[in-house]
Motif scaffolding. Structure first.
Motif, PDB file in Angstrom:
ATOM      1  N   ARG A  32       0.828  -1.212   0.000  1.00 57.90           N
ATOM      2  CA  ARG A  32       0.000   0.000   0.000  1.00 57.90           C
ATOM      3  C   ARG A  32       0.864   1.264   0.000  1.00 57.90           C
ATOM      4  N   LEU A  33       1.878   1.289   0.865  1.00 63.53           N
ATOM      5  CA  LEU A  33       2.733   2.471   0.957  1.00 63.53           C
ATOM      6  C   LEU A  33       3.590   2.662  -0.285  1.00 63.53           C
ATOM      7  N   PHE A  34       4.355   1.642  -0.635  1.00 64.56           N
ATOM      8  CA  PHE A  34       5.413   1.805  -1.619  1.00 64.56           C
ATOM      9  C   PHE A  34       4.958   1.624  -3.064  1.00 64.56           C
ATOM     10  N   SER A  40       8.499   6.854  -0.965  1.00 65.90           N
ATOM     11  CA  SER A  40       9.886   6.433  -1.088  1.00 65.90           C
ATOM     12  C   SER A  40      10.265   5.607   0.137  1.00 65.90           C
ATOM     13  N   GLN A  41      10.635   4.359  -0.091  1.00 73.29           N
ATOM     14  CA  GLN A  41      10.977   3.473   1.012  1.00 73.29           C
ATOM     15  C   GLN A  41      12.245   3.936   1.729  1.00 73.29           C
ATOM     16  N   GLU A  42      13.183   4.466   0.984  1.00 67.77           N
ATOM     17  CA  GLU A  42      14.464   4.891   1.553  1.00 67.77           C
ATOM     18  C   GLU A  42      14.419   6.315   2.117  1.00 67.77           C
ATOM     19  N   TYR A  85       2.071   8.343   6.281  1.00 70.87           N
ATOM     20  CA  TYR A  85       3.210   8.880   5.538  1.00 70.87           C
ATOM     21  C   TYR A  85       3.030  10.368   5.300  1.00 70.87           C
ATOM     22  N   ARG A  86       4.164  11.062   5.214  1.00 65.32           N
ATOM     23  CA  ARG A  86       4.117  12.490   4.896  1.00 65.32           C
ATOM     24  C   ARG A  86       3.962  12.624   3.394  1.00 65.32           C
ATOM     25  N   MET A  87       2.958  13.362   2.984  1.00 64.52           N
ATOM     26  CA  MET A  87       2.669  13.537   1.566  1.00 64.52           C
ATOM     27  C   MET A  87       3.711  14.447   0.914  1.00 64.52           C
ATOM     28  N   THR A  88       4.076  14.106  -0.310  1.00 64.11           N
ATOM     29  CA  THR A  88       5.018  14.905  -1.095  1.00 64.11           C
ATOM     30  C   THR A  88       4.449  15.058  -2.502  1.00 64.11           C
ATOM     31  N   ARG A  89       5.206  15.712  -3.353  1.00 63.79           N
ATOM     32  CA  ARG A  89       4.771  15.869  -4.766  1.00 63.79           C
ATOM     33  C   ARG A  89       4.706  14.540  -5.483  1.00 63.79           C
ATOM     34  N   THR A  90       5.442  13.548  -5.018  1.00 62.94           N
ATOM     35  CA  THR A  90       5.489  12.259  -5.738  1.00 62.94           C
ATOM     36  C   THR A  90       4.593  11.187  -5.127  1.00 62.94           C
TER      37      THR A  90
END
Length: 94
Positions: A32-34, A40-42, A85-90
């Motif tokens: 679900r996350l990745f 981004s996992q890393e 998770y923290r939302m980002t542009r990607t």
């Protein structure tokens, strides 16, 4: 330490406040996350914990939605994990 405390700690440590975070439930949090949300996992800011049951996972999810986190009403069959998770542009909020 409770799951709510752990997620709060991650949000506080990684910054941006509740409105910049997405909280959901899943049976397979890695997928679900990745894959689903493209986190981004890393390098991404994320956490997940096993709540033990679907009902507990949904209760914890609702707590964070009330605090201002984004999220949907989805979730797979028997989603006993809570993730954030923290939302980002990607990332993708699905």
């Amino acid at each position: 330490m409770s799951i709510e405390t752990e997620i709060d700690g991650c949000i506080n440590k990684c910054g941006k406040g509740y409105r910049e975070w997405y909280v959901g439930v899943a049976a397979d949090p890695d997928q679900r996350l990745f894959e689903g949300h493209n986190v981004s996992q890393e390098g991404g800011a994320w956490i997940y914990r096993d709540a033990g049951s679907e009902s507990m996972a949904k209760i914890i999810e609702a707590v964070f939605h009330k605090k201002g986190c984004k999220g949907g009403s989805g979730g797979a069959d028997s989603p006993h994990y809570v993730y954030a998770y923290r939302m980002t542009r990607t990332t993708r909020g699905i």
